[in-house]
Design a protein around this motif. Structure first.
Motif, PDB file in Angstrom:
ATOM      1  N   LEU A  26       0.556  -0.939  -0.232  1.00  0.00           N
ATOM      2  CA  LEU A  26      -0.018   0.053  -0.611  1.00  0.00           C
ATOM      3  C   LEU A  26       0.886   1.389  -0.214  1.00  0.00           C
ATOM      4  N   ASN A  27       2.158   1.253   1.164  1.00  0.00           N
ATOM      5  CA  ASN A  27       3.221   2.299   0.774  1.00  0.00           C
ATOM      6  C   ASN A  27       3.969   1.570   1.573  1.00  0.00           C
ATOM      7  N   GLN A  28       5.554   2.441   1.700  1.00  0.00           N
ATOM      8  CA  GLN A  28       6.472   1.670   1.514  1.00  0.00           C
ATOM      9  C   GLN A  28       6.586   0.995   3.464  1.00  0.00           C
ATOM     10  N   GLN A  29       5.151   1.294   4.344  1.00  0.00           N
ATOM     11  CA  GLN A  29       5.436   0.535   5.287  1.00  0.00           C
ATOM     12  C   GLN A  29       4.869  -0.561   5.886  1.00  0.00           C
ATOM     13  N   THR A  30       3.174  -0.683   4.674  1.00  0.00           N
ATOM     14  CA  THR A  30       2.243  -1.348   5.026  1.00  0.00           C
ATOM     15  C   THR A  30       2.365  -2.662   3.352  1.00  0.00           C
ATOM     16  N   THR A  31       1.970  -3.269   3.705  1.00  0.00           N
ATOM     17  CA  THR A  31       1.664  -4.983   3.071  1.00  0.00           C
ATOM     18  C   THR A  31       0.273  -4.664   3.251  1.00  0.00           C
ATOM     19  N   ALA A  32      -0.132  -5.261   2.660  1.00  0.00           N
ATOM     20  CA  ALA A  32      -1.809  -5.960   2.498  1.00  0.00           C
ATOM     21  C   ALA A  32      -1.580  -7.237   1.078  1.00  0.00           C
ATOM     22  N   VAL A  33      -2.938  -7.298   1.495  1.00  0.00           N
ATOM     23  CA  VAL A  33      -3.008  -8.778   0.845  1.00  0.00           C
ATOM     24  C   VAL A  33      -5.197  -8.952  -0.121  1.00  0.00           C
ATOM     25  N   LEU A  34      -5.280  -9.101  -0.599  1.00  0.00           N
ATOM     26  CA  LEU A  34      -6.643  -9.237  -1.067  1.00  0.00           C
ATOM     27  C   LEU A  34      -7.364 -10.143  -1.801  1.00  0.00           C
ATOM     28  N   SER A  35      -8.266 -10.475  -1.369  1.00  0.00           N
ATOM     29  CA  SER A  35      -8.799 -11.940  -1.532  1.00  0.00           C
ATOM     30  C   SER A  35      -9.498 -12.330  -3.304  1.00  0.00           C
ATOM     31  N   MET A  36      -8.727 -13.107  -3.450  1.00  0.00           N
ATOM     32  CA  MET A  36      -7.968 -13.725  -5.147  1.00  0.00           C
ATOM     33  C   MET A  36     -10.153 -14.008  -5.188  1.00  0.00           C
ATOM     34  N   LYS A  37     -11.141 -14.269  -4.988  1.00  0.00           N
ATOM     35  CA  LYS A  37     -12.142 -14.682  -5.221  1.00  0.00           C
ATOM     36  C   LYS A  37     -13.223 -13.370  -5.519  1.00  0.00           C
ATOM     37  N   ILE A  70     -16.022   1.100 -18.520  1.00  0.00           N
ATOM     38  CA  ILE A  70     -16.027   2.354 -17.881  1.00  0.00           C
ATOM     39  C   ILE A  70     -16.102   2.062 -15.899  1.00  0.00           C
ATOM     40  N   ILE A  71     -15.106   2.096 -15.241  1.00  0.00           N
ATOM     41  CA  ILE A  71     -14.559   2.141 -14.199  1.00  0.00           C
ATOM     42  C   ILE A  71     -13.990   2.701 -13.209  1.00  0.00           C
ATOM     43  N   TRP A  72     -14.507   3.089 -12.033  1.00  0.00           N
ATOM     44  CA  TRP A  72     -13.468   4.138 -11.088  1.00  0.00           C
ATOM     45  C   TRP A  72     -12.504   3.788 -10.626  1.00  0.00           C
ATOM     46  N   VAL A  73     -11.654   4.513 -10.233  1.00  0.00           N
ATOM     47  CA  VAL A  73     -10.093   4.505 -10.277  1.00  0.00           C
ATOM     48  C   VAL A  73      -9.709   5.072  -8.959  1.00  0.00           C
ATOM     49  N   VAL A  74      -9.325   4.698  -7.580  1.00  0.00           N
ATOM     50  CA  VAL A  74      -9.059   4.806  -6.311  1.00  0.00           C
ATOM     51  C   VAL A  74      -7.434   3.984  -6.085  1.00  0.00           C
ATOM     52  N   ASP A  75      -7.075   5.614  -5.307  1.00  0.00           N
ATOM     53  CA  ASP A  75      -6.081   5.615  -4.826  1.00  0.00           C
ATOM     54  C   ASP A  75      -6.378   5.519  -3.304  1.00  0.00           C
ATOM     55  N   LEU A  80      -7.610   4.935   2.605  1.00  0.00           N
ATOM     56  CA  LEU A  80      -7.517   4.434   3.706  1.00  0.00           C
ATOM     57  C   LEU A  80      -7.085   5.276   4.557  1.00  0.00           C
ATOM     58  N   ASN A  81      -6.364   6.495   4.132  1.00  0.00           N
ATOM     59  CA  ASN A  81      -5.605   8.162   5.328  1.00  0.00           C
ATOM     60  C   ASN A  81      -4.157   7.216   5.333  1.00  0.00           C
ATOM     61  N   LEU A  82      -4.169   6.352   4.910  1.00  0.00           N
ATOM     62  CA  LEU A  82      -2.925   5.861   5.026  1.00  0.00           C
ATOM     63  C   LEU A  82      -1.244   7.027   3.523  1.00  0.00           C
ATOM     64  N   GLU A  83       0.037   7.330   3.870  1.00  0.00           N
ATOM     65  CA  GLU A  83       0.875   8.283   3.692  1.00  0.00           C
ATOM     66  C   GLU A  83       0.022   7.445   1.427  1.00  0.00           C
ATOM     67  N   GLY A 127      -5.704  -3.071  17.312  1.00  0.00           N
ATOM     68  CA  GLY A 127      -4.439  -2.585  18.868  1.00  0.00           C
ATOM     69  C   GLY A 127      -4.052  -3.009  17.225  1.00  0.00           C
ATOM     70  N   GLN A 128      -4.127  -3.180  16.437  1.00  0.00           N
ATOM     71  CA  GLN A 128      -2.381  -3.983  15.669  1.00  0.00           C
ATOM     72  C   GLN A 128      -2.642  -3.055  14.739  1.00  0.00           C
ATOM     73  N   VAL A 129      -3.896  -2.444  14.480  1.00  0.00           N
ATOM     74  CA  VAL A 129      -3.072  -1.039  13.136  1.00  0.00           C
ATOM     75  C   VAL A 129      -4.103   0.713  13.559  1.00  0.00           C
ATOM     76  N   THR A 130      -4.433   1.193  12.888  1.00  0.00           N
ATOM     77  CA  THR A 130      -5.300   2.631  13.567  1.00  0.00           C
ATOM     78  C   THR A 130      -6.408   2.644  13.098  1.00  0.00           C
ATOM     79  N   SER A 131      -7.245   2.850  13.795  1.00  0.00           N
ATOM     80  CA  SER A 131      -8.476   2.342  14.343  1.00  0.00           C
ATOM     81  C   SER A 131      -9.316   3.388  12.701  1.00  0.00           C
ATOM     82  N   SER A 132      -8.793   3.727  12.271  1.00  0.00           N
ATOM     83  CA  SER A 132      -9.449   4.201  10.431  1.00  0.00           C
ATOM     84  C   SER A 132      -9.432   3.149   9.768  1.00  0.00           C
ATOM     85  N   LEU A 133      -8.647   2.388   9.702  1.00  0.00           N
ATOM     86  CA  LEU A 133      -8.843   1.366   9.333  1.00  0.00           C
ATOM     87  C   LEU A 133      -9.423  -0.129   8.946  1.00  0.00           C
TER      88      LEU A 133
END
Length: 165
Positions: A26-37, A70-75, A80-83, A127-133
């Motif tokens: 997602l950014n320099q510090q944050t790795t994420a995953v999304l389901s292949m479904k 035609i689809i919307w593209v999101v940063d 997610l209020n990250l860098e 408790g592991q991540v920012t509450s906004s996430l």
């Protein structure tokens, strides 16, 4: 004929029981995953092929043509209020997701590949991540000493941030 003793590695991963996930930065510090479904495709898109639209939330980059749709593209980091992403890029890493009939392009810093794990390995993100996430997560997984955020595709496409009504 001699018999050979075969020893299995301790705790083999039952790959047939594991779910597949697309892994990305997602950014320099944050790795994420999304389901292949929910993942349709991971593509590189030239910046010029995204048409910005006026009066949209800051995280919405604009519209793009994807397979004659035609689809919307999101940063995604900005949503997610990250860098935010570096806007001097020439092309974006876009993950196209689909939840029911909703299709959305998510721009991320870098696409890392795929990974597998079983649903039981997902732990609470509180408790592991920012509450906004937290509203956008299914949880967290620790894999090879790295914490992966397990994003909830349904929560992302239904986010109030993306709604104009």
């Amino acid at each position: 004929m001699t018999s050979t003793n075969i020893t299995l590695a301790s705790k083999p991963t039952p790959n047939n029981l594991a779910d597949g996930y697309l892994k990305f930065q997602l950014n320099q510090q944050t790795t994420a995953v999304l389901s292949m479904k929910h993942t349709q495709e991971a593509i590189l898109v030239p910046v010029e092929s995204i048409t910005s639209m006026p009066n949209m939330p800051p995280c919405i980059l604009g519209l793009m043509n994807w397979r004659s749709r035609i689809i919307w593209v999101v940063d995604l980091p900005k949503m997610l209020n990250l860098e935010s992403l570096d806007y001097r890029l020439r092309q974006y890493n876009v993950i196209v997701i689909q939840v029911e009939s909703l299709v959305l392009g998510l721009v991320v810093q870098e696409i890392k590949g795929t990974t597998k794990f079983i649903v039981d390995e997902i732990h609470s993100p509180i408790g592991q991540v920012t509450s906004s996430l937290v509203p956008y997560l299914c949880g967290c997984v620790v894999q090879q000493e790295e914490i992966l955020l397990v994003l909830d595709a349904q929560a992302i496409v239904q986010s109030s941030i993306l709604r104009s009504d």
